[in-house]
Design a protein around this motif. Structure first.
Motif, PDB file in Angstrom:
ATOM      1  N   VAL A 116       0.908  -0.570   0.160  1.00 49.30           N
ATOM      2  CA  VAL A 116      -0.278  -0.001   0.262  1.00 49.30           C
ATOM      3  C   VAL A 116       0.678   1.204   0.159  1.00 49.30           C
ATOM      4  O   VAL A 116       1.784   0.960   0.090  1.00 49.30           O
ATOM      5  CB  VAL A 116      -0.797   0.086   1.433  1.00 49.30           C
ATOM      6  CG1 VAL A 116      -0.250   0.068   2.796  1.00 49.30           C
ATOM      7  CG2 VAL A 116      -2.311   0.840   0.476  1.00 49.30           C
ATOM      8  N   THR A 117       0.171   2.032  -0.551  1.00 51.04           N
ATOM      9  CA  THR A 117       1.090   3.346  -1.094  1.00 51.04           C
ATOM     10  C   THR A 117       0.865   4.599  -0.547  1.00 51.04           C
ATOM     11  O   THR A 117      -0.448   4.705  -0.918  1.00 51.04           O
ATOM     12  CB  THR A 117       1.865   3.444  -2.755  1.00 51.04           C
ATOM     13  OG1 THR A 117       2.427   2.502  -2.645  1.00 51.04           O
ATOM     14  CG2 THR A 117       3.096   4.805  -2.868  1.00 51.04           C
ATOM     15  N   ALA A 118       1.023   5.248  -0.209  1.00 56.39           N
ATOM     16  CA  ALA A 118       0.616   6.758   0.697  1.00 56.39           C
ATOM     17  C   ALA A 118       1.043   8.156  -0.178  1.00 56.39           C
ATOM     18  O   ALA A 118       2.078   8.149   0.542  1.00 56.39           O
ATOM     19  CB  ALA A 118      -0.518   6.903   1.537  1.00 56.39           C
ATOM     20  N   ALA A 119       0.357   8.865  -0.708  1.00 54.38           N
ATOM     21  CA  ALA A 119       0.785  10.219  -1.325  1.00 54.38           C
ATOM     22  C   ALA A 119       0.492  11.063  -1.177  1.00 54.38           C
ATOM     23  O   ALA A 119      -0.191  11.251  -0.474  1.00 54.38           O
ATOM     24  CB  ALA A 119       1.339  10.556  -3.197  1.00 54.38           C
ATOM     25  N   GLY A 120       1.311  12.292  -0.086  1.00 52.75           N
ATOM     26  CA  GLY A 120       0.092  13.253   0.835  1.00 52.75           C
ATOM     27  C   GLY A 120       1.061  14.555  -0.193  1.00 52.75           C
ATOM     28  O   GLY A 120       1.818  14.357  -0.437  1.00 52.75           O
ATOM     29  N   PHE A 121      -0.097  15.519  -0.638  1.00 54.86           N
ATOM     30  CA  PHE A 121       0.286  17.214  -1.454  1.00 54.86           C
ATOM     31  C   PHE A 121      -0.617  17.817  -0.562  1.00 54.86           C
ATOM     32  O   PHE A 121      -0.950  17.960  -0.289  1.00 54.86           O
ATOM     33  CB  PHE A 121      -0.113  17.235  -2.721  1.00 54.86           C
ATOM     34  CG  PHE A 121       0.359  15.782  -3.579  1.00 54.86           C
ATOM     35  CD1 PHE A 121       1.835  15.463  -4.022  1.00 54.86           C
ATOM     36  CD2 PHE A 121      -0.239  14.118  -3.829  1.00 54.86           C
ATOM     37  CE1 PHE A 121       2.535  14.867  -4.815  1.00 54.86           C
ATOM     38  CE2 PHE A 121       0.240  14.131  -4.501  1.00 54.86           C
ATOM     39  CZ  PHE A 121       1.690  13.588  -4.898  1.00 54.86           C
ATOM     40  N   ALA A 122       1.047  18.853  -0.130  1.00 54.08           N
ATOM     41  CA  ALA A 122       0.539  20.095   0.822  1.00 54.08           C
ATOM     42  C   ALA A 122      -0.522  20.352   0.031  1.00 54.08           C
ATOM     43  O   ALA A 122      -0.165  20.904  -0.573  1.00 54.08           O
ATOM     44  CB  ALA A 122       1.669  21.153   1.900  1.00 54.08           C
ATOM     45  N   VAL A 123      -1.620  21.298   0.455  1.00 59.87           N
ATOM     46  CA  VAL A 123      -2.258  22.294  -0.400  1.00 59.87           C
ATOM     47  C   VAL A 123      -2.407  23.731   0.315  1.00 59.87           C
ATOM     48  O   VAL A 123      -1.905  24.210   1.177  1.00 59.87           O
ATOM     49  CB  VAL A 123      -4.049  21.642   0.156  1.00 59.87           C
ATOM     50  CG1 VAL A 123      -4.340  20.831  -1.237  1.00 59.87           C
ATOM     51  CG2 VAL A 123      -4.719  21.687   1.030  1.00 59.87           C
TER      52      VAL A 123
END
Length: 127
Positions: free
Chosen positions: A120-127
């Protein structure tokens, strides 16, 4: 129910955004909750993937942070063949990130008896 680390105050991301040390336990918990008591069955794989992604996303959303997350999941029958996975992204290294978790962990022999492996992979991008 929440998949955030139960019984603990929700951890906060670093001042810069995405923090793999916060995200990784949420992914591991989602994997364990869904797969721990299961064995590989072709017909169940789509449900496993949906449930893992939903639990992971719920846990990440429960952090209440200004980050958009993308979660992906691969479930494969463990029959001796190899599985390699890599994630790469072009983003702001100060605020964004990606973490990948493999299940079962090598030291977990009980889970290894399930005859499946999952990434499982999670990518996060600040908004």
């Amino acid at each position: 129910g929440s998949t955030a680390l139960q019984g603990q105050q929700a951890p906060r991301m670093s001042d810069y955004g995405f923090d793999a040390e916060v995200v990784e336990p949420i992914l591991k918990q989602a994997l364990d909750e869904v797969l721990k008591q299961e064995s590989y069955a072709d017909a169940r794989v789509p449900a496993f993937v949906d449930e893992i992604c939903a639990k992971a996303m719920e846990g990440l959303a429960d952090l209440g942070l200004p980050i958009k997350f993308v979660v992906s999941c691969t479930v494969m029958q463990s029959n001796g063949s190899g599985l390699n996975s890599h994630a790469n992204m072009h983003s702001d290294a100060r605020s964004d990130g990606c973490v990948m978790v493999k299940w079962p962990e090598k030291r977990n022999r009980e889970a290894a008896a399930s005859h499946m492996c999952c990434i499982v992979t999670a990518a996060g991008f600040a908004v």
